[in-house]
Write a protein that holds these residues in place. Structure first.
Motif, PDB file in Angstrom:
ATOM      1  N   LYS A  14       0.831  -1.204   0.000  1.00  0.00           N
ATOM      2  CA  LYS A  14       0.000   0.000   0.000  1.00  0.00           C
ATOM      3  C   LYS A  14       0.865   1.254   0.000  1.00  0.00           C
ATOM      4  CE  LYS A  14      -3.710  -2.547   0.497  1.00  0.00           C
ATOM      5  NZ  LYS A  14      -4.611  -2.768  -0.659  1.00  0.00           N
ATOM      6  N   VAL A  15       2.048   1.135   0.631  1.00  0.00           N
ATOM      7  CA  VAL A  15       2.948   2.279   0.803  1.00  0.00           C
ATOM      8  C   VAL A  15       4.386   1.810   0.623  1.00  0.00           C
ATOM      9  CG1 VAL A  15       3.889   3.913   2.494  1.00  0.00           C
ATOM     10  CG2 VAL A  15       1.422   3.580   2.333  1.00  0.00           C
ATOM     11  N   ILE A  16       5.181   2.620  -0.067  1.00  0.00           N
ATOM     12  CA  ILE A  16       6.620   2.390  -0.155  1.00  0.00           C
ATOM     13  C   ILE A  16       7.333   3.572   0.474  1.00  0.00           C
ATOM     14  CG2 ILE A  16       8.598   2.129  -1.699  1.00  0.00           C
ATOM     15  CD1 ILE A  16       6.739   0.862  -3.740  1.00  0.00           C
ATOM     16  N   VAL A  17       8.359   3.289   1.270  1.00  0.00           N
ATOM     17  CA  VAL A  17       9.230   4.330   1.798  1.00  0.00           C
ATOM     18  C   VAL A  17      10.579   4.204   1.089  1.00  0.00           C
ATOM     19  CG1 VAL A  17      10.351   5.315   3.830  1.00  0.00           C
ATOM     20  CG2 VAL A  17       8.059   4.304   4.031  1.00  0.00           C
ATOM     21  N   ALA A  18      10.949   5.222   0.340  1.00  0.00           N
ATOM     22  CA  ALA A  18      12.241   5.256  -0.333  1.00  0.00           C
ATOM     23  C   ALA A  18      13.277   5.812   0.634  1.00  0.00           C
ATOM     24  CB  ALA A  18      12.165   6.127  -1.581  1.00  0.00           C
ATOM     25  N   LEU A  19      14.282   5.001   0.951  1.00  0.00           N
ATOM     26  CA  LEU A  19      15.323   5.415   1.883  1.00  0.00           C
ATOM     27  C   LEU A  19      16.517   5.950   1.100  1.00  0.00           C
ATOM     28  CD1 LEU A  19      15.213   2.332   4.305  1.00  0.00           C
ATOM     29  CD2 LEU A  19      14.218   4.605   4.711  1.00  0.00           C
ATOM     30  N   GLY A  20      16.627   7.261   1.016  1.00  0.00           N
ATOM     31  CA  GLY A  20      17.785   7.861   0.374  1.00  0.00           C
ATOM     32  C   GLY A  20      17.614   8.149  -1.101  1.00  0.00           C
ATOM     33  N   GLY A  21      18.660   8.778  -1.666  1.00  0.00           N
ATOM     34  CA  GLY A  21      18.589   9.303  -3.017  1.00  0.00           C
ATOM     35  C   GLY A  21      18.494   8.259  -4.105  1.00  0.00           C
ATOM     36  N   VAL A  22      19.222   7.139  -3.984  1.00  0.00           N
ATOM     37  CA  VAL A  22      19.184   6.122  -5.033  1.00  0.00           C
ATOM     38  C   VAL A  22      17.776   5.561  -5.187  1.00  0.00           C
ATOM     39  CG1 VAL A  22      20.018   3.837  -5.724  1.00  0.00           C
ATOM     40  CG2 VAL A  22      21.626   5.510  -4.796  1.00  0.00           C
ATOM     41  N   ALA A  23      17.143   5.234  -4.073  1.00  0.00           N
ATOM     42  CA  ALA A  23      15.760   4.724  -4.121  1.00  0.00           C
ATOM     43  C   ALA A  23      14.796   5.793  -4.629  1.00  0.00           C
ATOM     44  CB  ALA A  23      15.337   4.234  -2.741  1.00  0.00           C
ATOM     45  N   LEU A  24      14.987   7.028  -4.201  1.00  0.00           N
ATOM     46  CA  LEU A  24      14.117   8.109  -4.662  1.00  0.00           C
ATOM     47  C   LEU A  24      14.254   8.309  -6.167  1.00  0.00           C
ATOM     48  CD1 LEU A  24      12.232  10.536  -4.237  1.00  0.00           C
ATOM     49  CD2 LEU A  24      14.252  11.899  -3.663  1.00  0.00           C
ATOM     50  N   HIS A  25      15.488   8.288  -6.678  1.00  0.00           N
ATOM     51  CA  HIS A  25      15.699   8.498  -8.105  1.00  0.00           C
ATOM     52  C   HIS A  25      15.066   7.381  -8.929  1.00  0.00           C
ATOM     53  CE1 HIS A  25      19.481  11.063  -7.120  1.00  0.00           C
ATOM     54  NE2 HIS A  25      18.362  11.740  -6.986  1.00  0.00           N
ATOM     55  N   TYR A  26      15.122   6.154  -8.424  1.00  0.00           N
ATOM     56  CA  TYR A  26      14.535   5.062  -9.188  1.00  0.00           C
ATOM     57  C   TYR A  26      13.012   5.044  -9.080  1.00  0.00           C
ATOM     58  CZ  TYR A  26      13.416   0.749 -11.389  1.00  0.00           C
ATOM     59  OH  TYR A  26      12.854  -0.165 -12.242  1.00  0.00           O
ATOM     60  N   LEU A  27      12.505   5.163  -7.874  1.00  0.00           N
ATOM     61  CA  LEU A  27      11.058   5.076  -7.669  1.00  0.00           C
ATOM     62  C   LEU A  27      10.333   6.337  -8.118  1.00  0.00           C
ATOM     63  CD1 LEU A  27      11.216   3.354  -4.185  1.00  0.00           C
ATOM     64  CD2 LEU A  27      10.360   2.297  -6.283  1.00  0.00           C
ATOM     65  N   GLY A  28      11.024   7.476  -8.048  1.00  0.00           N
ATOM     66  CA  GLY A  28      10.463   8.728  -8.536  1.00  0.00           C
ATOM     67  C   GLY A  28      11.053   9.047  -9.897  1.00  0.00           C
ATOM     68  N   ASN A  29      12.016   9.991  -9.896  1.00  0.00           N
ATOM     69  CA  ASN A  29      12.749  10.274 -11.133  1.00  0.00           C
ATOM     70  C   ASN A  29      14.095  10.882 -10.782  1.00  0.00           C
ATOM     71  OD1 ASN A  29      12.703  13.359 -11.442  1.00  0.00           O
ATOM     72  ND2 ASN A  29      10.525  12.904 -11.107  1.00  0.00           N
ATOM     73  N   PRO A  30      15.052  10.856 -11.711  1.00  0.00           N
ATOM     74  CA  PRO A  30      16.414  11.298 -11.410  1.00  0.00           C
ATOM     75  C   PRO A  30      16.540  12.771 -11.050  1.00  0.00           C
ATOM     76  CG  PRO A  30      16.408   9.895 -13.357  1.00  0.00           C
ATOM     77  CD  PRO A  30      14.972  10.196 -13.029  1.00  0.00           C
ATOM     78  N   ASP A  31      15.514  13.571 -11.352  1.00  0.00           N
ATOM     79  CA  ASP A  31      15.571  14.997 -11.022  1.00  0.00           C
ATOM     80  C   ASP A  31      15.183  15.283  -9.577  1.00  0.00           C
ATOM     81  OD1 ASP A  31      16.362  15.714 -13.614  1.00  0.00           O
ATOM     82  OD2 ASP A  31      14.278  15.779 -14.301  1.00  0.00           O
ATOM     83  N   MET A  32      14.622  14.311  -8.883  1.00  0.00           N
ATOM     84  CA  MET A  32      14.208  14.513  -7.497  1.00  0.00           C
ATOM     85  C   MET A  32      15.425  14.524  -6.588  1.00  0.00           C
ATOM     86  SD  MET A  32      10.745  12.137  -7.485  1.00  0.00           S
ATOM     87  CE  MET A  32       9.935  12.888  -6.064  1.00  0.00           C
ATOM     88  N   ARG A  33      15.336  15.283  -5.503  1.00  0.00           N
ATOM     89  CA  ARG A  33      16.428  15.410  -4.545  1.00  0.00           C
ATOM     90  C   ARG A  33      15.916  15.094  -3.151  1.00  0.00           C
ATOM     91  NH1 ARG A  33      18.622  14.879  -8.423  1.00  0.00           N
ATOM     92  NH2 ARG A  33      20.098  16.208  -9.559  1.00  0.00           N
ATOM     93  N   ILE A  34      16.648  14.266  -2.440  1.00  0.00           N
ATOM     94  CA  ILE A  34      16.184  13.821  -1.126  1.00  0.00           C
ATOM     95  C   ILE A  34      16.065  14.988  -0.152  1.00  0.00           C
ATOM     96  CG2 ILE A  34      18.486  13.233  -0.218  1.00  0.00           C
ATOM     97  CD1 ILE A  34      15.269  11.144   0.275  1.00  0.00           C
ATOM     98  N   THR A  35      16.977  15.957  -0.241  1.00  0.00           N
ATOM     99  CA  THR A  35      16.923  17.092   0.681  1.00  0.00           C
ATOM    100  C   THR A  35      15.747  18.013   0.379  1.00  0.00           C
ATOM    101  OG1 THR A  35      18.516  18.207  -0.763  1.00  0.00           O
ATOM    102  CG2 THR A  35      19.387  17.111   1.202  1.00  0.00           C
ATOM    103  N   ARG A  36      15.254  17.985  -0.848  1.00  0.00           N
ATOM    104  CA  ARG A  36      14.135  18.841  -1.238  1.00  0.00           C
ATOM    105  C   ARG A  36      12.807  18.105  -1.222  1.00  0.00           C
ATOM    106  NH1 ARG A  36      14.949  20.084  -7.071  1.00  0.00           N
ATOM    107  NH2 ARG A  36      13.851  18.081  -7.306  1.00  0.00           N
ATOM    108  N   ASP A  37      12.815  16.836  -1.612  1.00  0.00           N
ATOM    109  CA  ASP A  37      11.570  16.120  -1.868  1.00  0.00           C
ATOM    110  C   ASP A  37      11.204  15.092  -0.812  1.00  0.00           C
ATOM    111  OD1 ASP A  37      11.041  17.417  -4.385  1.00  0.00           O
ATOM    112  OD2 ASP A  37      12.672  16.234  -5.244  1.00  0.00           O
ATOM    113  N   ARG A  38      12.031  14.935   0.220  1.00  0.00           N
ATOM    114  CA  ARG A  38      11.651  13.995   1.271  1.00  0.00           C
ATOM    115  C   ARG A  38      10.365  14.497   1.939  1.00  0.00           C
ATOM    116  NH1 ARG A  38      11.819  16.981   5.379  1.00  0.00           N
ATOM    117  NH2 ARG A  38      10.407  15.445   6.288  1.00  0.00           N
TER     118      ARG A  38
END
Length: 213
Positions: free
Chosen positions: A115-139
């Motif tokens: 139901k929910v995924i938690v992306a831990l860190g930038g590598v997971a965020l870039h894959y699950l979201g997109n490469p333009d996302m930034r963990i410091t901005r989009d967490r």
């Protein structure tokens, strides 16, 4: 296919160069029926040694963070974008992450249907979201993955371990609130699910050091 069958297939994987520098692929750990899945970057040295995701210092900090919001590792599921430890624990690049995740992570998620995924860190965020996302901005912000899952990103515990003083305290509070938000949505979408056992899980009692080769 279920997760057990997928795990047997993963054990035999030699489809990219990362495999030759690792003891063996590292799969996932936790409850396959969990409505919430935590996706990290990839195994480090301790994870490669024991064959369990997030079992080293980062994983121990994650356990504490989960406990603070009444979740335990046996009642959720933890996994990684990359299944084999990159040499010298370097950060995997986007191409490596994409290649491995399309082979394994996406199939895991298709089976689990969280139901929910938690992306831990930038590598997971870039894959699950997109490469333009930034963990410091989009967490802390919700988005939908390409597979259609609700996802929220937060700092990887390894990042927290590199911080000191007030900066570390502030980042830990950010993680706490992100985990609260993730759990609240999972509770709403999977009412009645028990997210925590009575005690934290000692992963070192469940997993033993693997032998190289």
């Amino acid at each position: 296919m279920d997760l057990d069958a997928l795990a047997k297939e993963l054990d035999q994987c030699e489809q990219c160069p990362l495999r030759k520098d690792a003891i063996a692929p590292v799969g996932w750990y936790g409850n396959p029926h969990s409505p919430i899945v935590f996706v990290g970057e990839g195994p480090g040295g301790v994870e490669d040694d024991f064959g369990c995701p997030l079992i080293g210092p980062s994983g121990q900090l994650l356990d504490k963070a989960l406990w603070s919001v009444q979740m335990t590792r046996d009642r959720v599921l933890t996994t990684n974008v990359i299944k084999c430890r990159p040499k010298n624990n370097r950060t995997p690049d986007i191409a490596e992450a994409s290649f491995c995740a399309k082979l394994w992570l996406e199939r895991e998620l298709e089976i689990i249907q969280p139901k929910v995924i938690v992306a831990l860190g930038g590598v997971a965020l870039h894959y699950l979201g997109n490469p333009d996302m930034r963990i410091t901005r989009d967490r802390g912000q919700w988005f939908r993955t390409e597979q259609g899952f609700d996802c929220i990103a937060t700092y990887h515990p390894a990042y927290l371990l590199r911080l000191y003083g007030k900066q570390q305290v502030a980042a830990k509070w950010d993680v706490f609130h992100d985990l609260q938000a993730a759990k609240a949505r999972a509770e709403m979408l999977a009412p009645g699910y028990q997210f925590a056992s009575e005690e934290k899980v000692d992963l070192f009692k469940l997993f033993h050091r693997r032998i190289q080769g």
